[in-house]
Scaffold this motif. Structure first.
Motif, PDB file in Angstrom:
ATOM      1  N   VAL A 150      36.405   9.172 -28.370  1.00 50.82           N
ATOM      2  CA  VAL A 150      36.683   8.377 -27.169  1.00 50.82           C
ATOM      3  C   VAL A 150      35.364   8.151 -26.440  1.00 50.82           C
ATOM      4  O   VAL A 150      34.650   9.106 -26.115  1.00 50.82           O
ATOM      5  N   THR A 151      35.011   6.923 -26.174  1.00 54.00           N
ATOM      6  CA  THR A 151      33.740   6.652 -25.508  1.00 54.00           C
ATOM      7  C   THR A 151      33.852   6.950 -24.017  1.00 54.00           C
ATOM      8  O   THR A 151      34.916   6.738 -23.418  1.00 54.00           O
ATOM      9  N   PRO A 152      32.788   7.441 -23.385  1.00 56.91           N
ATOM     10  CA  PRO A 152      32.831   7.733 -21.940  1.00 56.91           C
ATOM     11  C   PRO A 152      33.224   6.521 -21.104  1.00 56.91           C
ATOM     12  O   PRO A 152      33.895   6.658 -20.074  1.00 56.91           O
ATOM     13  N   GLU A 153      32.841   5.320 -21.575  1.00 53.36           N
ATOM     14  CA  GLU A 153      33.161   4.112 -20.813  1.00 53.36           C
ATOM     15  C   GLU A 153      34.666   3.906 -20.664  1.00 53.36           C
ATOM     16  O   GLU A 153      35.111   3.300 -19.681  1.00 53.36           O
ATOM     17  N   GLU A 154      35.452   4.423 -21.611  1.00 55.55           N
ATOM     18  CA  GLU A 154      36.901   4.270 -21.524  1.00 55.55           C
ATOM     19  C   GLU A 154      37.475   5.017 -20.318  1.00 55.55           C
ATOM     20  O   GLU A 154      38.563   4.680 -19.840  1.00 55.55           O
ATOM     21  N   ILE A 155      36.776   6.032 -19.839  1.00 53.84           N
ATOM     22  CA  ILE A 155      37.215   6.782 -18.658  1.00 53.84           C
ATOM     23  C   ILE A 155      36.433   6.351 -17.424  1.00 53.84           C
ATOM     24  O   ILE A 155      36.989   6.302 -16.314  1.00 53.84           O
ATOM     25  N   LEU A 156      35.172   6.022 -17.591  1.00 56.16           N
ATOM     26  CA  LEU A 156      34.364   5.601 -16.441  1.00 56.16           C
ATOM     27  C   LEU A 156      34.852   4.269 -15.864  1.00 56.16           C
ATOM     28  O   LEU A 156      34.768   4.051 -14.650  1.00 56.16           O
ATOM     29  N   GLU A 157      35.383   3.387 -16.704  1.00 60.60           N
ATOM     30  CA  GLU A 157      35.897   2.112 -16.196  1.00 60.60           C
ATOM     31  C   GLU A 157      37.082   2.318 -15.250  1.00 60.60           C
ATOM     32  O   GLU A 157      37.126   1.700 -14.177  1.00 60.60           O
ATOM     33  N   PRO A 158      38.068   3.162 -15.578  1.00 61.37           N
ATOM     34  CA  PRO A 158      39.136   3.429 -14.607  1.00 61.37           C
ATOM     35  C   PRO A 158      38.620   4.079 -13.320  1.00 61.37           C
ATOM     36  O   PRO A 158      39.178   3.849 -12.241  1.00 61.37           O
ATOM     37  N   ILE A 159      37.569   4.896 -13.414  1.00 60.73           N
ATOM     38  CA  ILE A 159      36.983   5.475 -12.207  1.00 60.73           C
ATOM     39  C   ILE A 159      36.368   4.372 -11.342  1.00 60.73           C
ATOM     40  O   ILE A 159      36.565   4.340 -10.114  1.00 60.73           O
ATOM     41  N   LEU A 160      35.661   3.451 -11.963  1.00 58.41           N
ATOM     42  CA  LEU A 160      35.136   2.303 -11.217  1.00 58.41           C
ATOM     43  C   LEU A 160      36.275   1.485 -10.624  1.00 58.41           C
ATOM     44  O   LEU A 160      36.168   0.959  -9.512  1.00 58.41           O
TER      45      LEU A 160
END
Length: 212
Positions: free
Chosen positions: A60-70
């Motif tokens: 799972v790429t970090p961006e997949e979780i960082l995008e929901p945080i953004l």
């Protein structure tokens, strides 16, 4: 003292990572997603460790979780993923969780769509009982049970994945860790108190205040 982050999976696999390695991973992520940098102080190193484990173990790429945080930082503009929800029962009462979605959740969401829908009715939209199946009908059935099932959950804002657990305080979100539906509330709470307190020493008192 050497600070480490540890996680033991149910299958017995144990991950132990030095804090300096987690910090280096965080910096690499921030280079790829610089929009996160202005509020990095509100993201626990525990959450970065969780991101590192997800990437290394599950791809799972970090961006997949960082995008929901953004997405949360921007006030949750409309999307197909469930909006953030507050935990209502102890020990997590006062905390919030936001689902993040990945392609690895496609099967679970399709099964959920079928469980809540009417698969027989979906089938009868395309063919009647006793009717011979053509290649076109088979293709339309496959599309109804996959793509359209996901679109239905998207339209209803019911796409689900796993959780970003966070605390709202002083008008800002403090991101604590990642969790799953199977983790167990007490286990999530203990993780926050024992690990996230390294970044937020008053986290226990903050949770009590938020729950009051």
């Amino acid at each position: 003292m050497t600070v480490t982050y540890n996680l033991r999976f149910d299958d017995g696999q144990h991950w132990r990572v030095l804090a300096v390695e987690v910090e280096a991973f965080r910096e690499r992520c921030l280079l790829r997603t610089p929009a996160v940098r202005p509020f990095t102080a509100r993201i626990s190193l525990c959450l970065w460790f969780d991101l590192l484990v997800l990437q290394e173990r599950y791809g799972v790429t970090p961006e997949e979780i960082l995008e929901p945080i953004l997405h949360l930082e921007r006030g949750e503009p409309a999307s197909g993923v469930k909006p953030a929800t507050r935990f209502r029962r102890p020990p997590l009462k006062g905390l919030w969780h936001k689902h993040w979605f990945s392609a690895r959740f496609l099967a679970a969401n399709m099964l959920a769509a079928m469980a809540r829908g009417d698969p027989k009715a979906w089938l009868l939209e395309i063919v009647q009982e006793g009717e011979t199946l053509t290649e076109d009908a088979i293709a339309r059935i496959a599309e109804r049970f996959t793509t359209r099932a996901l679109e239905d959950r998207d339209a209803a804002k019911q796409l689900t994945g796993e959780w970003i657990v966070f605390l709202k305080r002083d008008g800002a979100n403090h991101y604590l860790c990642l969790a799953t539906h199977e983790t167990g509330d007490q286990r999530v709470f203990d993780k926050i108190i024992n690990v996230c307190s390294r970044d937020f020493p008053q986290i226990g008192a903050w949770i009590e205040e938020a729950a009051a």
